[in-house]
Write an enzyme that holds these catalytic residues in place. Sequence first.
Site, mmCIF file in Angstrom:
data_model
loop_
_atom_site.group_PDB
_atom_site.id
_atom_site.type_symbol
_atom_site.label_atom_id
_atom_site.label_comp_id
_atom_site.label_asym_id
_atom_site.label_seq_id
_atom_site.Cartn_x
_atom_site.Cartn_y
_atom_site.Cartn_z
ATOM 1 N N THR A 35 14.748 -14.748 6.987
ATOM 2 C CA THR A 35 13.613 -14.016 7.557
ATOM 3 C C THR A 35 13.340 -12.871 6.608
ATOM 4 O O THR A 35 14.194 -12.518 5.805
ATOM 5 C CB THR A 35 14.018 -13.423 8.936
ATOM 6 O OG1 THR A 35 14.221 -14.473 9.856
ATOM 7 C CG2 THR A 35 12.989 -12.469 9.502
ATOM 8 N N GLY A 50 18.833 -15.262 15.844
ATOM 9 C CA GLY A 50 17.851 -14.637 16.727
ATOM 10 C C GLY A 50 18.267 -14.614 18.172
ATOM 11 O O GLY A 50 17.933 -13.675 18.909
ATOM 12 N N THR A 80 8.981 -14.952 9.742
ATOM 13 C CA THR A 80 10.010 -15.963 9.504
ATOM 14 C C THR A 80 9.515 -17.366 9.826
ATOM 15 O O THR A 80 8.580 -17.537 10.609
ATOM 16 C CB THR A 80 11.236 -15.672 10.403
ATOM 17 O OG1 THR A 80 12.309 -16.515 10.020
ATOM 18 C CG2 THR A 80 10.930 -15.911 11.866
ATOM 19 N N ARG A 97 10.937 -23.635 19.996
ATOM 20 C CA ARG A 97 11.920 -22.544 20.041
ATOM 21 C C ARG A 97 11.302 -21.277 19.434
ATOM 22 O O ARG A 97 10.726 -21.308 18.361
ATOM 23 C CB ARG A 97 13.166 -22.944 19.267
ATOM 24 C CG ARG A 97 14.260 -21.855 19.183
ATOM 25 C CD ARG A 97 14.217 -21.096 17.877
ATOM 26 N NE ARG A 97 15.383 -20.226 17.694
ATOM 27 C CZ ARG A 97 15.493 -19.343 16.710
ATOM 28 N NH1 ARG A 97 14.536 -19.221 15.814
ATOM 29 N NH2 ARG A 97 16.560 -18.582 16.599
ATOM 30 N N VAL A 98 11.417 -20.183 20.144
ATOM 31 C CA VAL A 98 10.960 -18.892 19.622
ATOM 32 C C VAL A 98 12.181 -18.029 19.384
ATOM 33 O O VAL A 98 13.034 -17.896 20.262
ATOM 34 C CB VAL A 98 9.990 -18.220 20.621
ATOM 35 C CG1 VAL A 98 9.673 -16.803 20.191
ATOM 36 C CG2 VAL A 98 8.708 -19.042 20.738
ATOM 37 N N GLY A 99 12.269 -17.459 18.203
ATOM 38 C CA GLY A 99 13.416 -16.608 17.876
ATOM 39 C C GLY A 99 13.135 -15.151 18.207
ATOM 40 O O GLY A 99 12.244 -14.817 18.991
ATOM 41 N N ASP A 100 13.883 -14.291 17.569
ATOM 42 C CA ASP A 100 13.743 -12.857 17.805
ATOM 43 C C ASP A 100 12.592 -12.243 17.010
ATOM 44 O O ASP A 100 12.028 -11.215 17.404
ATOM 45 C CB ASP A 100 15.042 -12.143 17.420
ATOM 46 C CG ASP A 100 15.448 -12.403 15.974
ATOM 47 O OD1 ASP A 100 15.176 -13.507 15.451
ATOM 48 O OD2 ASP A 100 16.045 -11.498 15.349
ATOM 49 N N THR A 102 17.420 -9.660 10.801
ATOM 50 C CA THR A 102 17.447 -11.055 10.357
ATOM 51 C C THR A 102 18.771 -11.654 10.823
ATOM 52 O O THR A 102 19.738 -10.934 11.060
ATOM 53 C CB THR A 102 17.360 -11.174 8.820
ATOM 54 O OG1 THR A 102 18.504 -10.541 8.231
ATOM 55 C CG2 THR A 102 16.108 -10.524 8.261
ATOM 56 N N GLY A 103 18.792 -12.972 10.932
ATOM 57 C CA GLY A 103 20.020 -13.631 11.358
ATOM 58 C C GLY A 103 19.844 -14.324 12.698
ATOM 59 O O GLY A 103 18.717 -14.593 13.108
ATOM 60 N N SER A 161 12.786 -19.627 4.024
ATOM 61 C CA SER A 161 13.022 -19.063 5.354
ATOM 62 C C SER A 161 11.804 -18.354 5.931
ATOM 63 O O SER A 161 11.872 -17.835 7.045
ATOM 64 C CB SER A 161 14.183 -18.079 5.290
ATOM 65 O OG SER A 161 13.824 -16.928 4.554
#
Length: 372
Positions: free
Chosen positions: A223, A277, A241, A251-254, A274-275, A103
């Site tokens: 993450t 995003g 992450t 795609r960009v996460g949090d 984590t989780g 991850s």
Amino acid sequence: MDLKYLNLRSVISMADSNRTSRRTFLKTTAMAGLGASVLPGFDAAASLPLLNSVKSAGPVVISSRNGQQTVLKALELIRSGSDALDAVVAGVNLVEEDPNDTSVGYGGLPNEDGVVQLDSCVMHGPTCRAGGVAAIEGIMYPSRVAKLVLERTDHVLLVAEGAVRFAKMHGFPIENLLTERARLEWVKWKEGLSNKDDYLPPHGPDDKNIGQNIEPPEMHYGTIHCSAIDLAGNISGVTTTSGLSYKIPGRVGDSPIIGAGCYVDNLVGAAGSTGRGEANLENLCSFMIVERMRMGDSPQQACLNVCERVADHTKVAHLLDDQGRPNFGLNFYALSVDGRVGGAGMWGSNGSFAVADSNGSRLEPMAYLYKR
Ligand code: ASP
């Protein structure tokens, strides 16, 4: 009137305790019960009397559960005089370079095209400065590049090709981050994606229903977050992450977004996540956790309150279960300036996070909003 959002410390505390008894279940698992998962070198016995609310006398490091070695490394560095930012980045580097953590960093599960794209951000409490990289490819240590964005640019966030060029400029090698294990997981996912395309999963010549042979691919989320207080009492944090596996390229996460994946205020504390995003991005949860701690919440109360906010804001059907509860996982970790620690997640029963301080290193139980 909804008491939850009033900015009065006493009202918030009252609302917190009501809500906590009504909707949350804090599992105070004896650490002996967690012993099987504790890594060698992890001092589980030291944790027995400690549950999320101890005022720490010295430096403190917290991390998501996959950071059990991370917190030890960061604490060791802090004890030898490191700034908290250097320490937490060096700590998460251990996980970034670990091919077995699918991850984060090297070995992270790739995007839809089989390319590993990484996200990271850092925040330095004493200077209130931050740096991040998003959708960066071929760099094993995105957290180090995020730190360089903070230190060597007047920007906060670099993305994709620009982030790679910046990393190259500073001498980072471009590497193949896709391990064989991650590639095989990606192939399994791609072959099982649809029964209307031309990919077939492995099957015997007589298999009638090939779809029945499809095994679920490895986890989709993961993450590492780590934050710390150093010997000078300064606080910093990092999150890094490979993001949601098989994500749409770009795609960009949090995780690289300040206020979502990580937030630090030197006078208050730090938070990270984590989780899922997307849910965090829509609520800027790490910022909110720090602000709630500023108003008097304990780290754990702040994390739980933010879980409630996310639940209140989750309205679309595909993200809700049959009882109207969010069907995804999202976890928060918080550290207050006085050394208290806490964590909470949307769902749980035996979640935990890693801590290292003068009382030893250990896993502490997470609180949670909904019981599985
Ligand atoms: N928060 C990460 C993301 O959405 C993934 C995770 O933590 O599992 O990219």
